[in-house]
Design a protein around this motif. Sequence first.
Motif, PDB file in Angstrom:
ATOM      1  N   ILE A  66       0.923  -0.989   0.040  1.00 61.88           N
ATOM      2  CA  ILE A  66       0.449   0.853  -0.574  1.00 61.88           C
ATOM      3  C   ILE A  66       0.644   1.101  -0.420  1.00 61.88           C
ATOM      4  N   GLY A  67       2.223   0.798   0.276  1.00 62.26           N
ATOM      5  CA  GLY A  67       2.892   2.097   0.232  1.00 62.26           C
ATOM      6  C   GLY A  67       3.889   2.237   1.209  1.00 62.26           C
ATOM      7  N   TYR A  69       7.092   4.603   2.462  1.00 58.39           N
ATOM      8  CA  TYR A  69       7.945   5.703   3.596  1.00 58.39           C
ATOM      9  C   TYR A  69       9.257   5.484   4.087  1.00 58.39           C
ATOM     10  N   THR A  84      -0.906  -4.754   3.704  1.00 61.56           N
ATOM     11  CA  THR A  84      -1.928  -4.827   4.162  1.00 61.56           C
ATOM     12  C   THR A  84      -2.291  -6.812   4.062  1.00 61.56           C
ATOM     13  N   TYR A 105      -5.983   8.614  14.914  1.00 61.10           N
ATOM     14  CA  TYR A 105      -4.966   9.566  14.496  1.00 61.10           C
ATOM     15  C   TYR A 105      -4.129  10.452  15.263  1.00 61.10           C
ATOM     16  N   ASP A 120      -0.491  10.153   8.392  1.00 63.92           N
ATOM     17  CA  ASP A 120      -0.711  10.904   7.832  1.00 63.92           C
ATOM     18  C   ASP A 120      -2.157  10.554   6.831  1.00 63.92           C
ATOM     19  N   GLU A 121      -1.554   9.537   5.748  1.00 63.43           N
ATOM     20  CA  GLU A 121      -1.764   8.602   4.714  1.00 63.43           C
ATOM     21  C   GLU A 121      -3.082   8.329   5.055  1.00 63.43           C
ATOM     22  N   LEU A 122      -3.343   7.173   5.973  1.00 58.64           N
ATOM     23  CA  LEU A 122      -4.497   7.141   6.294  1.00 58.64           C
ATOM     24  C   LEU A 122      -5.336   7.510   7.078  1.00 58.64           C
ATOM     25  N   ALA A 124      -5.796  10.744   5.982  1.00 59.08           N
ATOM     26  CA  ALA A 124      -6.228  11.930   4.671  1.00 59.08           C
ATOM     27  C   ALA A 124      -7.041  10.892   3.814  1.00 59.08           C
ATOM     28  N   GLY A 125      -6.924   9.524   3.639  1.00 62.19           N
ATOM     29  CA  GLY A 125      -7.264   8.800   3.402  1.00 62.19           C
ATOM     30  C   GLY A 125      -9.130   8.190   3.802  1.00 62.19           C
ATOM     31  N   GLY A 126      -8.625   8.775   4.923  1.00 64.00           N
ATOM     32  CA  GLY A 126     -10.504   8.723   5.865  1.00 64.00           C
ATOM     33  C   GLY A 126     -10.585   6.703   6.438  1.00 64.00           C
ATOM     34  N   GLU A 127      -9.699   6.712   6.933  1.00 61.52           N
ATOM     35  CA  GLU A 127      -8.971   5.313   7.221  1.00 61.52           C
ATOM     36  C   GLU A 127      -8.783   5.444   8.666  1.00 61.52           C
TER      37      GLU A 127
END
Length: 129
Positions: A66-67, A69, A84, A105, A120-122, A124-127
């Motif tokens: 998923i990414g 960093y 995941t 968060y 931050d990314e999770l 921003a994605g609403g997760e």
Amino acid sequence: MTQLIDTVAWILVREGRVLCARPRGKDVFYVPGGKREPGESDEQTLLREIDEELTVALLPESLRHIGTYQAADGAALVRMACYTAAYRGTITASAEIAEVAWFGYADRPRVPPVDQLLFDELAAGGELR
């Protein structure tokens, strides 16, 4: 010269919270996973580390990147490839893990800089709430 710490992490999000673990003898929580051993692939590292830390078996066919960093942490640069995956078993802290927790968060300051980028990314994605 900056030291590179190459890690792989398992991202498990439930109800707006991400699974984190605190190793014995440390005050900071991390997203579960760990450092690669020489010659290991991301998959091999992740399967081994999660079994060692949380006593569950990740299902290799379900792994999804998923990414990746990168962030400075003291004198080191930490790179974390995040995946995941479905799993089999019950998540239980092993002998090397003092505790597991589900972080939202608001808990972002309690994890290292590279994990904060994931948070931050999770978010921003609403997760992540």
